[in-house]
Scaffold this active site. Structure first.
Site, PDB file in Angstrom:
ATOM      1  N   THR A  24      11.773   7.508  11.272  1.00 21.98           N
ATOM      2  CA  THR A  24      11.376   7.603  12.680  1.00 21.98           C
ATOM      3  C   THR A  24      11.836   8.924  13.295  1.00 21.98           C
ATOM      4  OG1 THR A  24      13.357   6.365  13.336  1.00 21.98           O
ATOM      5  CG2 THR A  24      11.307   5.113  13.055  1.00 21.98           C
TER       6      THR A  24
ATOM      7  N   PHE B 112       7.503  -0.218  11.784  1.00 20.30           N
ATOM      8  CA  PHE B 112       6.584  -1.350  11.866  1.00 20.30           C
ATOM      9  C   PHE B 112       7.050  -2.470  12.788  1.00 20.30           C
ATOM     10  CE2 PHE B 112       5.870   0.692   7.791  1.00 20.30           C
ATOM     11  CZ  PHE B 112       4.493   0.876   7.813  1.00 20.30           C
TER      12      PHE B 112
ATOM     13  N   ASP C  40       5.902   7.838   2.477  1.00 23.69           N
ATOM     14  CA  ASP C  40       5.744   9.184   3.031  1.00 23.69           C
ATOM     15  C   ASP C  40       6.211  10.314   2.119  1.00 23.69           C
ATOM     16  OD1 ASP C  40       8.607   9.112   3.384  1.00 23.69           O
ATOM     17  OD2 ASP C  40       8.318   8.152   5.333  1.00 23.69           O
TER      18      ASP C  40
ATOM     19  N   HIS D  68       6.729   0.456  -2.614  1.00 23.55           N
ATOM     20  CA  HIS D  68       5.472   0.175  -1.902  1.00 23.55           C
ATOM     21  C   HIS D  68       4.425   1.256  -2.162  1.00 23.55           C
ATOM     22  CE1 HIS D  68       7.465  -2.760   1.197  1.00 23.55           C
ATOM     23  NE2 HIS D  68       7.245  -3.318   0.033  1.00 23.55           N
TER      24      HIS D  68
ATOM     25  N   CYS E 201     -16.239   5.935  -5.106  1.00 22.52           N
ATOM     26  CA  CYS E 201     -16.031   6.695  -6.337  1.00 22.52           C
ATOM     27  C   CYS E 201     -17.238   7.585  -6.635  1.00 22.52           C
ATOM     28  CB  CYS E 201     -15.787   5.728  -7.496  1.00 22.52           C
ATOM     29  SG  CYS E 201     -15.643   6.503  -9.115  1.00 22.52           S
TER      30      CYS E 201
END
Length: 256
Positions: A30, A37, A107, A122, A148
């Protein structure tokens, strides 16, 4: 207990631990301008239902809507720069006090800050793949088209969506946690399973999170101060001492 006493307690815990690992969530990023979230006022899931906007079902049901919304914050992630909390963890690793970082974040900021051992439980925003033929592409392909170029199948990002199975990095992280004596939980509300179960695998736990978590009462030390403050102060308090994983190299923390 005041801040300085808690910092001293954390310093002693990490000195005594033979194996320390960090588990990070959205809260560590942050300070880099990336929204988390679950914060009460600014959390993304206060504005959207994750099952409606961040699940594999949502992607298949309405790809255009899915990507229109998610690219808004993915682009923020891709443009963000590491903050002092990321740099401090990288320095703790170089100093030999930290084995590595298990992160829920997509990130890539830990790697940008210099962390070498990172398990992205994740996924990440580096690439995407076709749901039909399984061919893989870099993330730039999704900016060009959602399907694709080889078979016309729908492209999906290499991040874990709600409804997905966990990636290999999660199972590697479980193995890495074996014998963990100290887990630093940084910027995670510990509400998303199965990652939220990882603290159970550590002998001792320290929570560094702006808001209370369900694990606070089970932890040895709890900080609700900014992660960058606590981690930079921890680096300073270790006074360039070498930890059990030290292999040589520069130990200076860089401020941004």
């Amino acid at each position: 207990m005041n801040y300085q006493n808690r910092l001293q307690q954390l310093t002693e815990l990490i000195k005594k631990a033979g194996k320390t690992i960090a588990l990070t969530g959205a809260g560590i990023s942050t300070e880099s301008g990336i929204p988390d979230f679950r914060s009460k006022n600014t959390g993304l899931w206060n504005q959207y239902d994750p099952q409606e906007v961040a699940s594999i079902q949502a992607l298949k049901k309405n790809p255009e809507s899915f990507y229109a919304l998610n690219f808004q914050w993915w682009d923020v992630c891709l443009k963000a720069k590491p903050n002092n909390a990321h740099f401090a963890l990288a320095r703790l690793e170089k100093m030999g006090w930290l084995l590595g970082v298990i992160t829920q974040n997509i990130d890539g900021l830990h790697q940008h800050a210099g962390s070498k051992r990172v398990w992205e439980v994740h996924g990440n925003l580096k690439g995407c793949s076709c749901l039909s033929c399984k061919k893989q592409f870099d993330m730039g392909q999704l900016h060009k088209q959602l399907r694709c170029p080889f078979c016309g199948g729908l492209l999906r990002p290499d991040v874990v969506l709600f409804g997905d199975a966990m990636p290999e990095d999660f199972f590697m992280a479980e193995k890495v946690m074996s014998g963990c004596q100290l887990l630093l939980v940084i910027g995670s509300s510990l509400q998303v399973y199965p990652v939220a179960s990882l603290p159970q695998l550590s002998s001792k736990t320290v929570i560094i999170n702006k808001e209370p978590t369900t694990w606070d009462k089970h932890s040895d030390v709890v900080f609700h101060e900014p992660a960058s403050q606590v981690l930079c102060d921890l680096v300073d308090s270790l006074n360039n001492l070498q930890g059990p994983f030290y292999t040589g190299g520069d130990k200076t923390i860089h401020k941004i």
